[in-house]
Design a protein around this motif. Structure first.
Motif, PDB file in Angstrom:
ATOM      1  N   GLU A  59       0.844  -1.192   0.000  1.00 16.55           N
ATOM      2  CA  GLU A  59       0.000   0.000   0.000  1.00 16.55           C
ATOM      3  C   GLU A  59       0.884   1.247   0.000  1.00 16.55           C
ATOM      4  O   GLU A  59       0.508   2.275  -0.542  1.00 16.55           O
ATOM      5  N   LEU A  60       2.065   1.137   0.616  1.00 15.20           N
ATOM      6  CA  LEU A  60       2.966   2.275   0.644  1.00 15.20           C
ATOM      7  C   LEU A  60       3.313   2.724  -0.762  1.00 15.20           C
ATOM      8  O   LEU A  60       3.340   3.917  -1.070  1.00 15.20           O
ATOM      9  N   LEU A  78       0.553   4.717  -1.998  1.00 13.24           N
ATOM     10  CA  LEU A  78       0.473   6.003  -1.310  1.00 13.24           C
ATOM     11  C   LEU A  78       1.502   6.976  -1.873  1.00 13.24           C
ATOM     12  O   LEU A  78       1.203   8.134  -2.151  1.00 13.24           O
ATOM     13  N   VAL A  79       2.732   6.478  -2.056  1.00 11.04           N
ATOM     14  CA  VAL A  79       3.789   7.315  -2.618  1.00 11.04           C
ATOM     15  C   VAL A  79       3.375   7.830  -3.983  1.00 11.04           C
ATOM     16  O   VAL A  79       3.527   9.004  -4.315  1.00 11.04           O
ATOM     17  N   PHE A  80       2.795   6.938  -4.792  1.00 13.45           N
ATOM     18  CA  PHE A  80       2.362   7.329  -6.132  1.00 13.45           C
ATOM     19  C   PHE A  80       1.341   8.447  -6.068  1.00 13.45           C
ATOM     20  O   PHE A  80       1.403   9.425  -6.820  1.00 13.45           O
ATOM     21  N   ILE A  81       0.379   8.301  -5.139  1.00 15.15           N
ATOM     22  CA  ILE A  81      -0.655   9.332  -5.016  1.00 15.15           C
ATOM     23  C   ILE A  81      -0.038  10.664  -4.622  1.00 15.15           C
ATOM     24  O   ILE A  81      -0.397  11.718  -5.147  1.00 15.15           O
ATOM     25  N   LEU A  82       0.923  10.608  -3.650  1.00  9.65           N
ATOM     26  CA  LEU A  82       1.541  11.852  -3.197  1.00  9.65           C
ATOM     27  C   LEU A  82       2.268  12.544  -4.344  1.00  9.65           C
ATOM     28  O   LEU A  82       2.124  13.748  -4.553  1.00  9.65           O
ATOM     29  N   ILE A  83       3.054  11.754  -5.102  1.00  7.73           N
ATOM     30  CA  ILE A  83       3.794  12.343  -6.223  1.00  7.73           C
ATOM     31  C   ILE A  83       2.825  12.977  -7.214  1.00  7.73           C
ATOM     32  O   ILE A  83       3.001  14.113  -7.676  1.00  7.73           O
ATOM     33  N   VAL A 134     -10.614  -1.115  -6.745  1.00  7.35           N
ATOM     34  CA  VAL A 134     -10.399  -2.091  -5.678  1.00  7.35           C
ATOM     35  C   VAL A 134      -9.121  -2.896  -5.928  1.00  7.35           C
ATOM     36  O   VAL A 134      -8.302  -3.103  -5.033  1.00  7.35           O
ATOM     37  N   VAL A 135      -8.940  -3.343  -7.167  1.00 10.43           N
ATOM     38  CA  VAL A 135      -7.753  -4.144  -7.467  1.00 10.43           C
ATOM     39  C   VAL A 135      -6.503  -3.292  -7.342  1.00 10.43           C
ATOM     40  O   VAL A 135      -5.456  -3.750  -6.901  1.00 10.43           O
ATOM     41  N   LEU A 136      -6.651  -2.036  -7.730  1.00  3.59           N
ATOM     42  CA  LEU A 136      -5.547  -1.091  -7.573  1.00  3.59           C
ATOM     43  C   LEU A 136      -5.140  -1.013  -6.112  1.00  3.59           C
ATOM     44  O   LEU A 136      -3.963  -0.879  -5.775  1.00  3.59           O
ATOM     45  N   GLY A 137      -6.132  -1.108  -5.228  1.00  2.00           N
ATOM     46  CA  GLY A 137      -5.872  -1.014  -3.804  1.00  2.00           C
ATOM     47  C   GLY A 137      -5.307  -2.291  -3.217  1.00  2.00           C
ATOM     48  O   GLY A 137      -5.158  -2.410  -2.009  1.00  2.00           O
ATOM     49  N   MET A 162       6.376  -3.983  -8.109  1.00  5.20           N
ATOM     50  CA  MET A 162       7.831  -3.920  -7.967  1.00  5.20           C
ATOM     51  C   MET A 162       8.212  -3.617  -6.521  1.00  5.20           C
ATOM     52  O   MET A 162       9.184  -4.171  -6.003  1.00  5.20           O
ATOM     53  N   VAL A 163       7.427  -2.739  -5.874  1.00  3.78           N
ATOM     54  CA  VAL A 163       7.693  -2.463  -4.467  1.00  3.78           C
ATOM     55  C   VAL A 163       7.529  -3.739  -3.661  1.00  3.78           C
ATOM     56  O   VAL A 163       8.341  -4.079  -2.798  1.00  3.78           O
ATOM     57  N   LYS A 164       6.465  -4.474  -3.949  1.00  3.29           N
ATOM     58  CA  LYS A 164       6.209  -5.703  -3.205  1.00  3.29           C
ATOM     59  C   LYS A 164       7.335  -6.703  -3.403  1.00  3.29           C
ATOM     60  O   LYS A 164       7.790  -7.336  -2.449  1.00  3.29           O
TER      61      LYS A 164
END
Lengths: 341, 342, 332
Positions: C17-18, C21-26, C259-262, C317-319
């Motif tokens: 999820e991080l 979240l980072v993507f949304i912030l950017i 939802v899948v995005l989440g 990729m983060v995962k």
């Protein structure tokens, strides 16, 4: 004895043979013609059988590779957008001066490229579900089509181009011939090659295939490529029928195609189904809509009928499958099912 | 138990088919005079329903049968299928409100070759795909009138924006072209068209686009929305955000949808025409063509029942058209009598 | 040993999820630079209101997806429940708005019940059952409305105020969304039934054998989804002050994408409420912000697709990186 029964994948018992889903579809298919002829005096003539297939066969081309996709346990909702993009690129290129035959090849190339892109992402990121990838590419491809053509239409194709969608060889429409050829090719690919066996295998148990040395990544890429290619072919025929194209063509095609495949008895949990079922389903839905349209049934009622048909047919399918499953697999889960119901 | 259940289901499915079949077979045998068909853009659209009502009224007045069809999605492909079904039924004439200007040409040509008269109404097909076009109002008049209305509302100077439907709708684009043409007049030197947004005729998207317009252009004074969904959505946004009197809305809207906003001032006045009359006129046009009173060429005249006589004129795109009349203005004085009609 | 694996795994999930979240912030920063009107109180309120209906549906869809199911019929359910409640208040203006909401939810529950029975009792695959119901319910909406729309002037003030009213200056819709999230967060994470949903999704056979009433749970999730879709239908109609036959066509794909995005897996068994909040938020930002930064309307769709694809890939990729780090730490 128990092991032998599990290995058998097609029953030789004639009773089981006739209880297969595909026969039920044949019955429904014949029934539809009977009912349609009662409904309207305009139905039973040669015109119907020549002209009608041309109006629904355009999406039928996608049904063929989609069968592969669903048997594999995947899904692809980007096909409608692929059709739109291929069609738009072809029209734009032709109007920019590219000769028509090359434009046609470009159309197929764009379709294949879209499919290839899907496949590569699916193969490189197996954690991602096919659904979310294709939802994203669905939006992307149609978006690109909008960027290219914005709110214009593109057309002005040469006269001979309309032969694809409207012409006949003798009495038989060209689309029917083309579709028949493709259907035979896909049928052979699915049922008579090891590639087809691998597709089934991946639907049953992808991990087992992977560890058995099957190149699952490659298979996914090839199937996606084929899907894109057939979408390109659909674009060729659809654009020929309309004589022009816009970015918003082929809206909703993906769900219609999936409905046809599923009605054809291909289970979305993967691993089950034959090519024949979806073929019949295409004609069933096509002729049903046509026949009902001849008595001017309103669109909303048609929606309800097709939805109900889909549900009831699958309910029957499940009851049948449950019975044959119980006899096929004398494992503990089978016994449990028998005692539960 | 399962076997019985399965058989019951199969029999129900069969019965579900046969029962309506028998019922319909009874009805399908009648032969009633001429048959005229009307194909609208999509179902569930009250504007379209009213057009079809008018068409039916006109056809039945002359003692013939009307067939009314519409696809459930506003796509050209679905309309092509419907047209093919109508060709197979050998109808006498078809009037279609096109989802796409060009895409229906091949199938319409087939219809014409089969001897069926084909016209279009409200949203035109290209000149090769129609005998004539029943136009609800002159595109030029619509464009110019709307800009003049905006001009009056903002007091002669300020920023305006347009909220349209889908970017591919031919009638929308034509009206917008005339609006831009009107703006080249020196009288509008202090008026600036800052943006054209597309709400796709979707309620939620139109609201989002309106809100974006308000945020991106804080000096915006008027939004012209020549689409029934767009104008209602924009008016909703203005009302909800207490901007009545600061930002004006005008355009083409349904009286029923806009009654609330005309009465509360979000939209001082707007325009439309009577879709019932459009359908009615289309009916008479088709019947006149079938009876060979006219051929669709410019200069011919014919009678259209209660609407009086009409003359066919040249259209901008090289074909011909029949004009219903000037756009009708809806304001607080007359909105209440029209809001229940359509 | 098992506990350690579990712990590192839950760490990886929250890192997933991080990534989002980072993507949304950017994304927010980029948009804010292009148009400072983005991060203003009123715009954020608009954005959240917009995303509220999507978020409510996301909760329901998450529960359905958790059980290896899917629900394609919610767009049609929204239309039907919205139309029914709108017709009811139009014909009976004295009806209290709460009653109108209950009627809408009732319609949604009815549709959800049919879906649930088809999937659990008759073993119809969820995608087919809901695909068929999508058509049937949409057809019903047209039939019920007789092709007409319900317009603003036919809707009483109190009804419209469901969507436009404010409590402590925050829009009603946002309040309703928050309440729903609190209820369902508790339900999913802290009640037995909620945990059982996860169990049914990750291993149906094991769940069955362990005595979990699998059929009832599956039916329940569809009923809940239906109820939420019914609620969303009433809110939709109140917000836009109009009930049409083709409302929310195709909306189900947006909800599934959010939802899948989440981070909810389409094969069932994993997903968290925090994830879908981010997914719905991202979608809300996309629809709100793109027009704001002057993106040509013809480019909007393509950009949305690219953003979804990139967000999902970055997430993966983060995962992967986190799982790799976790493996390294254990030095196997």
């Amino acid at each position: 004895m128990a092991e032998k029964q599990i290995l058998l994948d097609k029953s030789r018992n004639w009773k089981e043979f006739f209880f297969q889903w595909e026969w039920l579809l044949v019955i429904i298919f014949l029934l539809i013609h009977v009912v349609n002829s009662f409904l309207s005096p305009y139905y039973l003539n040669l015109n119907t059988f020549i002209r009608t297939p041309q109006s629904f066969l355009d999406k039928a081309f996608i049904v063929l590779p989609m069968t592969f996709v669903i048997i594999m346990g995947n899904i692809d909702v980007s096909v409608g957008s692929t059709v739109a993009l291929s069609s738009v690129v072809m029209a734009t290129a032709y109007n920019a001066g590219l000769p028509m035959p090359l434009a046609l090849i470009l159309c197929l190339a764009v379709g294949s490229a879209c499919g290839l892109f899907n496949g590569v992402i699916m193969a490189k990121f197996p954690e991602l579900s096919a659904a979310i990838i294709t939802i994203a590419t669905m939006t992307m491809y149609r978006g690109i089509a909008y960027v290219i053509l914005e709110n214009r239409a593109a057309g002005g194709f040469p006269e001979w181009y309309s032969f694809f969608g409207w012409g006949s060889v003798g009495r038989v429409p060209f689309m029917v011939i083309a579709f028949a050829v493709c259907a035979v090719l896909f049928g052979l690919l699915l049922h008579r090659t090891s590639f087809g066996r691998c597709v089934y295998g991946m639907g049953h148990n992808k991990r087992a295939c992977l560890y058995s040395g099957v190149k699952t990544g490659k298979i996914i890429i090839i199937v996606s490529l084929l899907t894109g290619l057939m979408a390109g072919i659909t674009a060729v025929f659809l654009t020929s029928r309309m004589g022009s194209t816009r970015p918003n063509v082929a809206l909703g095609y993906e769900l219609q195609v999936i409905a046809m495949v599923v009605l054809g008895g291909v289970s979305t949990s993967g691993g089950k189904g034959k090519i024949f079922g979806p073929l019949l389903a295409v004609f069933i839905i096509g002729f049903l809509s046509y026949g009902l349209g001849l008595v001017n049934i309103s669109a909303q009622v048609l929606l309800i009928i097709i939805g109900a048909l889909l549900i009831t047919s699958v309910m029957v399918l499940n009851i049948r499958f449950d019975r044959s499953n119980k006899q096929m697999m004398p494992s503990s889960s089978g016994k449990k099912r028998a005692s539960n119901k | 138990m399962r076997k019985v259940f399965a058989k019951v289901i199969i029999l129900t499915v069969i019965a579900a088919f046969l029962v309506p079949a028998v019922l319909f077979a009874a009805g399908a045998r009648e032969e009633v005079g001429e048959r005229h068909a009307f194909v609208f853009k999509n179902t569930g659209n009250p504007y379209g329903e009213k057009q079809m009502e008018g068409f039916k009224e006109g056809v039945e007045e002359m003692g013939h049968q009307a067939i009314l069809r519409a696809p459930d999605q506003p796509t050209a492909e679905d309309q092509i299928q419907i047209l093919e079904q109508l060709i197979a039924q050998n109808v006498d004439s078809i009037c279609v409100t096109a989802n796409d200007y060009d895409a229906l040409e091949p199938v319409i040509r087939n219809a014409m070759n089969a001897g069926i008269v084909v016209t279009s109404a409200d949203s035109a097909t290209n000149p090769a795909s129609r005998a004539t076009f029943v136009n609800q109002a002159d595109a030029e008049m619509i464009g110019r009138t709307l800009i003049q209305a905006a001009y009056d509302m903002i007091g002669g100077a300020g920023d305006i924006a347009i909220l349209s439907a889908t970017s591919t709708a031919s009638n929308q684009n034509l009206w917008i072209e005339w609006m831009q043409e009107e703006l080249t007049d020196p009288k509008y030197d202090d008026v600036e068209l800052v943006e054209i947004a597309y709400g796709d005729d979707l309620r939620d998207k139109s609201v989002a686009e309106t809100e974006a317009l308000l945020r991106s252009h804080p000096d915006l004074e008027c939004i012209i929305a020549p689409t029934t969904v767009g104008i209602a959505a924009a008016s909703r946004v203005i009302t909800d955000n207490d901007l009545i009197g600061e930002v004006y809305i005008t355009g083409l809207g349904l009286p029923s949808e806009m009654a609330e906003y005309i009465n509360n001032g979000a939209c001082p006045y707007m325009f439309l025409w009577n879709p019932i009359d459009v359908g009615y006129l289309a009916a008479y046009t088709n019947m006149a063509l079938v009876n060979e009173e006219i051929t669709g060429a410019a200069g011919e005249t014919f009678e259209a029942g209660r609407l009086g006589s009409y003359e066919i004129v040249e259209a901008d795109d090289g074909g011909t058209e029949v004009l219903l009349g000037p756009p009708f203005r809806f304001d607080p004085d007359n909105i209440d009598e029209w809001k229940d009609v359509y | 040993m098992l506990n350690r694996i579990k712990r590192s795994f839950s760490g990886a999930e929250s890192f997933r999820e991080l990534g989002l979240l980072v993507f949304i912030l950017i994304l927010s920063v980029v948009i804010q630079i292009r148009n400072p009107a983005f991060l203003t109180a009123s715009n954020i309120s608009t954005l959240l209101t917009h995303a509220s209906i999507l978020s409510i549906l996301a909760v329901g869809m998450m529960m359905v997806l958790l059980t290896q199911g899917i629900d394609l019929s919610i767009g049609s359910t929204i239309a039907l429940s919205g139309m029914v409640s709108a017709l009811t208040v139009a014909a009976n203006p004295w009806v209290h708005p709460a009653a109108a909401i209950l009627i809408g939810v009732g319609v949604g529950i009815a549709v959800g019940l049919v879906n649930g029975i088809l999937v659990s009792r008759f073993n119809v695959l969820p995608i087919i059952a809901t695909l068929g119901m999508m058509n049937v319910v949409r057809g019903l909406t047209y039939v019920v409305s007789g092709g007409r729309w319900v317009s603003a002037y036919q809707m009483p003030r109190e009804f419209l105020r469901i969507a436009t009213g404010r409590v402590f200056g925050i829009n009603n819709l946002i309040i309703i969304t928050i309440i729903i999230y609190v209820i369902f967060y508790y339900f999913i994470n802290h009640t037995m039934t909620g945990r059982r949903i996860y169990a049914v999704g990750s291993n149906p056979e094991a769940a069955d054998v362990s005595g979990i009433p699998k059929k009832r749970i599956i039916c329940l999730v569809y009923v809940l989804m239906g109820a939420l879709a019914g609620l969303a239908g009433v809110l939709w109609v109140a917000r836009y002050a109009s009930a049409q036959g083709d409302t929310a066509t195709g909306y189900e794909l947006q909800v599934i994408a959010a939802v899948v995005l989440g981070g909810v897996s389409l094969t069932g068994g994993s997903g968290k409420v925090s994830g879908i909040i981010l997914g719905a938020l991202l979608f809300g930002i996309l629809s709100n912000a793109l027009p704001l930064i002057g993106v040509s309307p013809f480019w909007q769709q393509m950009i949305q697709g690219i953003v979804i694809l990139s967000a999902v890939i970055i997430n993966v990729m983060v995962k992967r990186r986190n799982e790799y780090m976790a493996l390294k730490r254990r030095e196997i």
